[in-house]
Design an enzyme around this catalytic site. Structure first.
Site, PDB file in Angstrom:
ATOM      1  N   HIS A 213     -39.659 -16.185   3.768  1.00 58.35           N
ATOM      2  CA  HIS A 213     -38.716 -15.702   2.762  1.00 58.35           C
ATOM      3  C   HIS A 213     -37.530 -15.081   3.483  1.00 58.35           C
ATOM      4  O   HIS A 213     -37.596 -14.819   4.691  1.00 58.35           O
ATOM      5  CB  HIS A 213     -39.365 -14.656   1.840  1.00 58.35           C
ATOM      6  CG  HIS A 213     -39.723 -13.388   2.569  1.00 58.35           C
ATOM      7  ND1 HIS A 213     -40.888 -13.241   3.281  1.00 58.35           N
ATOM      8  CD2 HIS A 213     -39.031 -12.224   2.725  1.00 58.35           C
ATOM      9  CE1 HIS A 213     -40.926 -12.043   3.830  1.00 58.35           C
ATOM     10  NE2 HIS A 213     -39.801 -11.396   3.516  1.00 58.35           N
TER      11      HIS A 213
ATOM     12  N   HIS B  67     -32.271 -13.488   7.459  1.00 60.22           N
ATOM     13  CA  HIS B  67     -33.130 -14.110   8.456  1.00 60.22           C
ATOM     14  C   HIS B  67     -34.465 -14.487   7.824  1.00 60.22           C
ATOM     15  O   HIS B  67     -34.909 -13.866   6.861  1.00 60.22           O
ATOM     16  CB  HIS B  67     -33.365 -13.160   9.637  1.00 60.22           C
ATOM     17  CG  HIS B  67     -34.114 -11.916   9.265  1.00 60.22           C
ATOM     18  ND1 HIS B  67     -33.512 -10.839   8.627  1.00 60.22           N
ATOM     19  CD2 HIS B  67     -35.424 -11.576   9.405  1.00 60.22           C
ATOM     20  CE1 HIS B  67     -34.414  -9.900   8.413  1.00 60.22           C
ATOM     21  NE2 HIS B  67     -35.582 -10.325   8.870  1.00 60.22           N
TER      22      HIS B  67
END
Length: 197
Positions: A49, A133
């Site tokens: 995620h 990220h």
């Protein structure tokens, strides 16, 4: 605020990859580990995620409900996110991650819009710099410099609210809500405001 029943539950908004994107990220992670030999361990693809606003280690029920109401008011466009480099953070777990060389303005808008709308509605949001990220390796023994990878092209069409339940092992991610990105591009769009009662 803490709660003795749920001391290690974390609540955050996130981008949640579709199956095709998840598989492409997993392939990039395996290739990195083979080429760079970081030790550590690969995260399971089902945990991939990108964190958006992080609400904290325990969020009271009224603030959780308010956060969901804020999310329902978001009207922003879908966008393409290209993950085309790997990098690492310098913290103790030395996580390696996939990231965009250039962050699309729609992603920054989504993060900032959600953060500001939550704060305007009285929902606490952790103050941290937004560095988009997707973590793929933890406990690497070495850091990785910015490294180009085969681009992963992600059609981002929604965002989610996740509870990370850490008192269960292995830790579990529970998706508490999904909201589509089906609005139009409005860079100056103000965040929605909602009174808490």
């Amino acid at each position: 605020m803490t709660d003795s029943k749920f001391p290690h539950n974390r609540l955050f908004f996130a981008l949640w990859p579709d199956d095709e994107t998840r598989a492409s990220c997993a392939e990039a992670a395996r290739d990195l580990k083979t080429r760079m030999q970081p030790d550590g361990y690969l995260l399971k693809p089902e945990r991939y995620h990108i964190t958006l606003p992080y609400l904290g280690g325990y969020v009271p029920p009224d603030q959780e409900a308010a956060a969901k109401q804020v999310a329902q008011l978001v009207s922003l466009p879908p966008f393409i996110l290209t993950l085309d480099q790997a990098n690492s953070f310098k913290n103790r777990e030395v996580p390696w991650y996939l990231a965009p060389l250039e962050t699309p303005p729609e992603l920054t808008l989504l993060h900032d819009h959600l953060r500001d709308a939550l704060r305007n509605s009285g929902v606490s949001v952790e103050r941290m710099r937004f560095t988009p990220h997707l973590t793929v390796v933890r406990n690497a023994t070495v850091q990785i410099p910015p490294t180009r990878i085969k681009p992963v092209v992600w059609q981002v069409k929604e965002f989610v609210l996740i509870r990370s339940v850490l008192h269960d092992q292995p830790a579990e991610y529970q998706i508490l809500g999904r909201w589509p990105l089906n609005g139009v591009w409005q860079p100056k769009q103000p965040p929605p405001q909602m009174a808490l009662f």
